[in-house]
Scaffold this motif. Structure first.
Motif, mmCIF file in Angstrom:
data_model
loop_
_atom_site.group_PDB
_atom_site.id
_atom_site.type_symbol
_atom_site.label_atom_id
_atom_site.label_comp_id
_atom_site.label_asym_id
_atom_site.label_seq_id
_atom_site.Cartn_x
_atom_site.Cartn_y
_atom_site.Cartn_z
ATOM 1 N N ALA A 41 0.925 -1.284 0.012
ATOM 2 C CA ALA A 41 -0.060 -0.085 -0.030
ATOM 3 C C ALA A 41 0.717 1.305 -0.168
ATOM 4 C CB ALA A 41 -1.020 -0.114 1.139
ATOM 5 N N ALA A 42 2.062 1.238 0.634
ATOM 6 C CA ALA A 42 2.652 2.489 0.863
ATOM 7 C C ALA A 42 3.323 2.778 -0.643
ATOM 8 C CB ALA A 42 3.855 2.181 1.811
ATOM 9 N N CYS A 43 3.493 1.643 -1.321
ATOM 10 C CA CYS A 43 4.125 1.799 -2.623
ATOM 11 C C CYS A 43 3.269 2.015 -3.880
ATOM 12 C CB CYS A 43 5.263 0.832 -2.947
ATOM 13 S SG CYS A 43 6.575 0.628 -1.788
ATOM 14 N N ALA A 44 1.998 2.054 -3.375
ATOM 15 C CA ALA A 44 0.881 2.205 -4.399
ATOM 16 C C ALA A 44 0.834 0.871 -5.200
ATOM 17 C CB ALA A 44 0.903 3.157 -4.984
ATOM 18 N N GLY A 45 0.992 -0.265 -4.567
ATOM 19 C CA GLY A 45 1.303 -1.715 -5.321
ATOM 20 C C GLY A 45 0.090 -2.430 -4.893
ATOM 21 N N LYS A 46 0.102 -3.636 -5.555
ATOM 22 C CA LYS A 46 -0.789 -4.579 -5.060
ATOM 23 C C LYS A 46 -0.306 -5.861 -4.254
ATOM 24 C CE LYS A 46 -3.825 -3.963 -9.237
ATOM 25 N NZ LYS A 46 -4.356 -4.348 -10.261
ATOM 26 N N THR A 47 1.007 -6.304 -4.697
ATOM 27 C CA THR A 47 1.621 -7.271 -3.969
ATOM 28 C C THR A 47 2.867 -7.101 -3.443
ATOM 29 O OG1 THR A 47 2.410 -8.563 -5.939
ATOM 30 C CG2 THR A 47 0.168 -8.987 -5.039
ATOM 31 N N ALA A 48 3.369 -7.344 -2.236
ATOM 32 C CA ALA A 48 4.676 -7.449 -1.732
ATOM 33 C C ALA A 48 5.344 -8.767 -1.476
ATOM 34 C CB ALA A 48 4.822 -6.263 -0.626
ATOM 35 N N ALA A 49 6.553 -9.001 -1.496
ATOM 36 C CA ALA A 49 6.935 -10.279 -1.147
ATOM 37 C C ALA A 49 8.729 -9.625 -0.824
ATOM 38 C CB ALA A 49 7.198 -11.065 -2.290
ATOM 39 N N MET A 50 9.116 -10.594 0.088
ATOM 40 C CA MET A 50 10.625 -10.485 0.487
ATOM 41 C C MET A 50 11.376 -11.096 -0.656
ATOM 42 S SD MET A 50 10.423 -8.908 3.193
ATOM 43 C CE MET A 50 11.774 -8.690 3.475
ATOM 44 N N MET A 51 12.461 -10.519 -0.773
ATOM 45 C CA MET A 51 13.285 -10.764 -1.789
ATOM 46 C C MET A 51 14.282 -11.924 -1.373
ATOM 47 S SD MET A 51 15.903 -8.185 -3.850
ATOM 48 C CE MET A 51 14.846 -6.888 -4.479
ATOM 49 N N ARG A 52 14.510 -12.799 -2.157
ATOM 50 C CA ARG A 52 15.435 -13.869 -1.883
ATOM 51 C C ARG A 52 16.639 -13.530 -1.405
ATOM 52 N NH1 ARG A 52 13.286 -16.172 -6.692
ATOM 53 N NH2 ARG A 52 15.297 -15.868 -7.626
ATOM 54 N N PRO A 53 17.501 -14.178 -0.435
ATOM 55 C CA PRO A 53 18.801 -13.432 -0.123
ATOM 56 C C PRO A 53 19.675 -13.234 -1.066
ATOM 57 C CG PRO A 53 17.851 -15.315 1.458
ATOM 58 C CD PRO A 53 17.133 -15.261 0.303
ATOM 59 N N ALA A 54 20.044 -14.409 -2.085
ATOM 60 C CA ALA A 54 20.929 -14.315 -3.312
ATOM 61 C C ALA A 54 20.629 -13.229 -4.106
ATOM 62 C CB ALA A 54 20.931 -15.572 -4.037
ATOM 63 N N GLU A 55 19.091 -12.712 -4.396
ATOM 64 C CA GLU A 55 18.845 -11.546 -5.108
ATOM 65 C C GLU A 55 19.147 -10.373 -4.587
ATOM 66 O OE1 GLU A 55 17.322 -9.426 -8.129
ATOM 67 O OE2 GLU A 55 18.179 -11.594 -8.071
ATOM 68 N N ALA A 56 18.902 -10.290 -3.145
ATOM 69 C CA ALA A 56 19.500 -9.034 -2.397
ATOM 70 C C ALA A 56 20.524 -8.848 -2.301
ATOM 71 C CB ALA A 56 18.887 -9.091 -0.934
ATOM 72 N N GLU A 57 21.691 -9.810 -2.258
ATOM 73 C CA GLU A 57 23.046 -9.558 -2.341
ATOM 74 C C GLU A 57 23.455 -9.179 -3.770
ATOM 75 O OE1 GLU A 57 24.617 -12.695 0.938
ATOM 76 O OE2 GLU A 57 24.739 -13.373 -0.979
ATOM 77 N N ARG A 58 23.034 -9.716 -4.700
ATOM 78 C CA ARG A 58 23.300 -9.463 -6.059
ATOM 79 C C ARG A 58 22.891 -7.919 -6.291
ATOM 80 N NH1 ARG A 58 21.446 -8.343 -10.620
ATOM 81 N NH2 ARG A 58 19.113 -8.979 -10.150
ATOM 82 N N LEU A 59 21.591 -7.663 -5.894
ATOM 83 C CA LEU A 59 21.247 -6.101 -6.080
ATOM 84 C C LEU A 59 22.014 -5.099 -5.375
ATOM 85 C CD1 LEU A 59 18.832 -4.552 -7.527
ATOM 86 C CD2 LEU A 59 17.696 -4.810 -5.593
ATOM 87 N N THR A 60 22.138 -5.212 -3.994
ATOM 88 C CA THR A 60 22.858 -4.386 -3.268
ATOM 89 C C THR A 60 24.562 -4.485 -3.363
ATOM 90 O OG1 THR A 60 23.054 -6.142 -1.142
ATOM 91 C CG2 THR A 60 20.917 -4.591 -1.663
ATOM 92 N N GLY A 61 25.014 -5.441 -3.526
ATOM 93 C CA GLY A 61 26.369 -5.564 -3.492
ATOM 94 C C GLY A 61 26.923 -5.977 -2.055
ATOM 95 N N TYR A 62 26.194 -6.119 -1.117
ATOM 96 C CA TYR A 62 26.297 -6.509 0.269
ATOM 97 C C TYR A 62 26.029 -8.103 0.476
ATOM 98 C CZ TYR A 62 26.711 -1.440 0.936
ATOM 99 O OH TYR A 62 26.900 -0.032 1.402
ATOM 100 N N HIS A 63 26.498 -8.380 1.345
ATOM 101 C CA HIS A 63 26.042 -9.745 1.890
ATOM 102 C C HIS A 63 25.003 -9.907 3.149
ATOM 103 C CE1 HIS A 63 29.479 -12.018 -0.042
ATOM 104 N NE2 HIS A 63 30.304 -11.017 0.515
ATOM 105 N N VAL A 64 24.230 -10.700 2.946
ATOM 106 C CA VAL A 64 23.214 -10.697 4.096
ATOM 107 C C VAL A 64 23.826 -10.799 5.624
ATOM 108 C CG1 VAL A 64 21.543 -12.433 4.958
ATOM 109 C CG2 VAL A 64 21.612 -11.870 2.582
ATOM 110 N N GLY A 65 23.021 -10.113 6.197
ATOM 111 C CA GLY A 65 23.967 -9.604 7.661
ATOM 112 C C GLY A 65 24.670 -8.436 7.773
ATOM 113 N N GLY A 66 24.826 -8.153 6.329
ATOM 114 C CA GLY A 66 25.803 -6.670 6.133
ATOM 115 C C GLY A 66 25.030 -5.786 5.316
ATOM 116 N N ILE A 67 23.994 -5.906 5.081
ATOM 117 C CA ILE A 67 23.160 -5.075 3.862
ATOM 118 C C ILE A 67 23.040 -3.770 4.629
ATOM 119 C CG2 ILE A 67 21.196 -5.052 2.465
ATOM 120 C CD1 ILE A 67 21.282 -7.974 1.773
#
Length: 166
Positions: free
Chosen positions: A77-103
């Motif tokens: 709702a805050a993003c004016a969207g319909k659905t939200a889901a958590m990103m998979r850890p590997a995808e989060a690491e690839r996107l941010t360039g950080y390791h999980v636990g250090g993002i």
């Protein structure tokens, strides 16, 4: 431990006042944010965990107090969207360039829209991940929102609402 990360460099370039606090990171902790708060000796609501999610398939960075869970319904709702889901850890690491636990929300490889739980703005100082495991940045929440170009919103789940537990 080096205290120079993309996150700390981003704050230095923007001339944003902040402090750094190192702590003994526990890779086996069930909830990293709560472990960081305990290790730093600060209230868990002042340590904001960085979560990477998707709203209608588009990435977003979400900052919520470490003792609370994000409501996917409120996030969408805050993003004016319909659905939200958590990103998979590997995808989060690839996107941010950080390791999980250090993002960190700062200095991500690919900046994305960022939302900060509005409750965090009531504190004089909050902590966010510094870009590596065991490093937290202490910063005024208004400065954090400004440097990230973030928006604040009500994002935490109510007791009866399904939520995430990262």
């Amino acid at each position: 431990m080096s205290k120079t990360t993309r996150a700390t460099l981003a704050l230095a370039r923007a001339s944003v006042p902040h402090g750094l606090r190192a702590y003994a990171y526990d890779p086996d902790a069930p909830r990293i944010g709560l472990q960081a708060a305990e290790a730093l000796g600060v209230a868990p609501e002042r340590v904001l965990k960085t979560l990477m999610a998707q709203v209608d398939g588009k990435p977003v960075c979400v900052l919520v107090p470490s003792d609370r869970e994000v409501s996917l319904k409120k996030l969408a709702a805050a993003c004016a969207g319909k659905t939200a889901a958590m990103m998979r850890p590997a995808e989060a690491e690839r996107l941010t360039g950080y390791h999980v636990g250090g993002i960190s929300p700062l200095g991500q490889k690919r900046p994305v829209p960022t939302l900060v739980e509005e409750q965090a703005l009531r504190h004089e100082r909050v902590f966010v991940n510094g870009g590596q495991r065991g490093l937290q940045i202490e910063i005024a929440p208004g400065d954090l929102v400004a440097v990230l170009g973030a928006r604040s919103a009500a994002l935490v789940a109510a007791a009866e609402e399904p939520a995430t537990k990262r």
